[in-house]
Design a protein around this motif. Structure first.
Motif, mmCIF file in Angstrom:
data_model
loop_
_atom_site.group_PDB
_atom_site.id
_atom_site.type_symbol
_atom_site.label_atom_id
_atom_site.label_comp_id
_atom_site.label_asym_id
_atom_site.label_seq_id
_atom_site.Cartn_x
_atom_site.Cartn_y
_atom_site.Cartn_z
ATOM 1 N N ALA A 100 4.637 6.293 -12.836
ATOM 2 C CA ALA A 100 4.709 6.071 -11.391
ATOM 3 C C ALA A 100 5.187 7.385 -10.783
ATOM 4 O O ALA A 100 6.374 7.605 -10.568
ATOM 5 C CB ALA A 100 5.666 4.933 -11.072
ATOM 6 N N SER A 101 4.250 8.267 -10.533
ATOM 7 C CA SER A 101 4.583 9.633 -10.131
ATOM 8 C C SER A 101 5.023 9.713 -8.676
ATOM 9 O O SER A 101 4.583 8.922 -7.834
ATOM 10 C CB SER A 101 3.372 10.551 -10.332
ATOM 11 N N ALA A 102 5.868 10.687 -8.395
ATOM 12 C CA ALA A 102 6.287 10.932 -7.016
ATOM 13 C C ALA A 102 5.101 11.487 -6.241
ATOM 14 O O ALA A 102 4.453 12.440 -6.683
ATOM 15 C CB ALA A 102 7.445 11.923 -6.997
ATOM 16 N N SER A 115 2.249 -3.225 -11.570
ATOM 17 C CA SER A 115 1.973 -2.963 -10.157
ATOM 18 C C SER A 115 0.647 -2.235 -9.967
ATOM 19 O O SER A 115 0.331 -1.299 -10.702
ATOM 20 C CB SER A 115 3.091 -2.125 -9.534
ATOM 21 N N GLU A 116 -0.095 -2.658 -8.951
ATOM 22 C CA GLU A 116 -1.357 -1.990 -8.622
ATOM 23 C C GLU A 116 -1.131 -0.832 -7.646
ATOM 24 O O GLU A 116 -2.077 -0.127 -7.298
ATOM 25 C CB GLU A 116 -2.340 -2.996 -8.027
ATOM 26 N N HIS A 117 0.100 -0.685 -7.188
ATOM 27 C CA HIS A 117 0.402 0.369 -6.217
ATOM 28 C C HIS A 117 1.630 1.156 -6.669
ATOM 29 O O HIS A 117 2.656 1.229 -5.983
ATOM 30 C CB HIS A 117 0.627 -0.240 -4.835
ATOM 31 N N LYS A 118 1.524 1.740 -7.847
ATOM 32 C CA LYS A 118 2.672 2.430 -8.433
ATOM 33 C C LYS A 118 3.125 3.625 -7.603
ATOM 34 O O LYS A 118 4.321 3.903 -7.486
ATOM 35 C CB LYS A 118 2.342 2.878 -9.859
ATOM 36 N N GLU A 119 2.165 4.364 -7.018
ATOM 37 C CA GLU A 119 2.539 5.534 -6.230
ATOM 38 C C GLU A 119 3.308 5.114 -4.976
ATOM 39 O O GLU A 119 4.318 5.733 -4.612
ATOM 40 C CB GLU A 119 1.302 6.342 -5.837
#
Length: 439
Positions: free
Chosen positions: A33-35, A328-332
């Motif tokens: 889950a990258s910044a 999660s489908e929205h990790k970013e």
């Protein structure tokens, strides 16, 4: 919780247990889950699970989300406030539906984090920015970022202590006991309040592991057959002080009738003098004092009564760690919320807590510690997985209330036994468990 936030800060010392039967692993993606680098390109609706039901109800969380949206306009944040956070999330983690962002429950063993949470980055990188990053480190990756931290010590009513003639912080356990004795003799206040019935405040004593020796490795040093309660050890000093406080008749008349919520009012009004709690409790006690018609200035916070080389030390421990659901489908977007909430929201400052961001200053609530050169010891959690495994196998529970409730009962004569026999029993259990669980 909130102004009644029982678990905030208490989680600073929670020992992780394995979530029985959890099926959150499986074929989940292990992508980091990258910044995000460009806020304008981050989108999606995310659900944040929180124990702060009070902040959900009063609109505070929505206000934070509105501020967040100014930077991330394409991300919508929804909140679910859970009253029994630990219990409800533990059940939900048997499915894939446990929000996009959540506070890591104490029920999840550290070594199992990769089964449930997306990695947030390399420990070597994040440790330079955030305190407490090694608490969620598994194999060189961080799986959670702290909301904030807490310093550990005693919350006390300054007016009560001053009435008893005590104006300086005790530097030894003997001085601390003498101070409580003076409160008993010279004031109408109960010197120390155990919060025995609610139980969880007794776990706060474990948060001081590291304060006695000023050693960042104190918790890691428990990872083996080391007889943690032997003479001179951290736990021997900590638990002996609790035992002697009770045995000396310096507590409430009937520990079985204590009440956590009411204890805030009692301390604020000066009916009781002292409690062992983290610095997270300061703002709550100050609010209670003002509600009772008193002054927030009457609320003080002191370090554990031991010095090394003439200085006090106070451990810094992490509160809840924010993580991203591995499903999660929205990790970013989820990571964007965690980073913003930690660094930009002002939440830690509002709570009077130790900021997770290393660049931020200590809060005003700890001004007395800063002014008196108290050394802050950020306790390493590198071997927490092993310590937890030994603790669980020994069935002691350093972060459970039971063993200290027994300690209190022995001290007040409600159970048979002596302190030394009890320490010997605990050491035997720990060392036996370490032969297998710690290997």
């Amino acid at each position: 919780m909130g102004k009644k936030k029982t678990l905030v800060g208490a989680l600073a010392v929670v020992t992780a247990m394995t979530v029985a039967g959890c099926g959150g692993g499986g074929t989940a993606s292990t992508e980091t889950a990258s910044a995000p680098t460009d806020p304008a390109k981050v989108s999606g609706t995310i659900t944040v699970l929180t124990h702060r039901t009070d902040l959900v109800k009063d609109g505070s969380m929505e206000a934070y989300a509105a501020e967040f949206a100014k930077t991330y306009p394409k991300v919508k944040v929804k909140f679910e406030g859970l009253t029994d956070y630990e219990g409800e999330v533990k059940i939900r983690m048997n499915t894939e539906n446990y929000g996009d962002v959540l506070m890591i429950p104490g029920a999840v063993a550290k070594n199992d984090y990769p089964k449930f949470f997306a990695p947030l980055g390399a420990t070597d990188e994040l440790s330079g920015t955030y305190r407490f990053s090694d608490k969620t480190d598994v194999n060189g990756k961080v799986y959670g970022i702290a909301q904030f931290g807490t310093a550990n010590g005693f919350i006390y009513n300054k007016a009560v202590w001053e009435e008893a003639g005590v104006t300086e912080w005790p530097t030894t356990p003997q001085e601390f006991l003498a101070a409580l004795g003076a409160i008993k003799e010279r004031t109408g206040a109960t010197p120390y309040y155990t919060n025995f019935k609610d139980g969880w405040p007794l776990t706060q004593w474990s948060a001081n592991i590291g304060s006695v020796t000023c050693d960042t490795e104190a918790n890691n040093s428990l990872a083996g057959a080391v007889s943690p309660w032997k003479q001179g050890s951290e736990l021997n000093v900590i638990d002996t002080l609790l035992h002697d406080t009770v045995k000396g008749g310096l507590i409430e008349k009937d520990p079985s009738t204590t009440n956590w919520e009411e204890s805030k009012n009692l301390l604020a009004k000066g009916t009781i003098g002292t409690m062992m709690l983290g610095s997270w409790s300061i703002t709550q006690m100050q609010a209670a004092a003002e509600t009772a018609g008193g002054s927030a200035d009457d609320i003080g916070f002191m370090p554990f009564p031991v010095q090394k080389d003439g200085k006090f030390c106070a451990t810094l421990t992490s509160d809840y760690q924010q993580a991203v659901n591995i499903h999660s489908e929205h990790k970013e977007a989820a990571r964007a919320w965690i980073d913003w909430f930690t660094a930009k929201s002002g939440y830690a400052a509002e709570e009077g807590a130790v900021p997770a961001l290393k660049a931020d200053p200590m809060p005003d609530t700890l001004k007395a510690f800063v002014d008196n050169d108290v050394t802050f010891v950020e306790r390493s959690e590198a071997k927490t997985g092993t310590v937890n495994a030994i603790d669980n196998a020994a069935e002691i529970g350093l972060a459970k209330q039971d063993y200290r409730q027994k300690l209190v009962d022995i001290a007040r004569g409600a159970q048979q036994g002596s302190l030394q026999d009890y320490f010997a029993e605990l050491d035997k259990k720990w060392d036996e468990a370490a032969k297998t669980a710690g290997s």
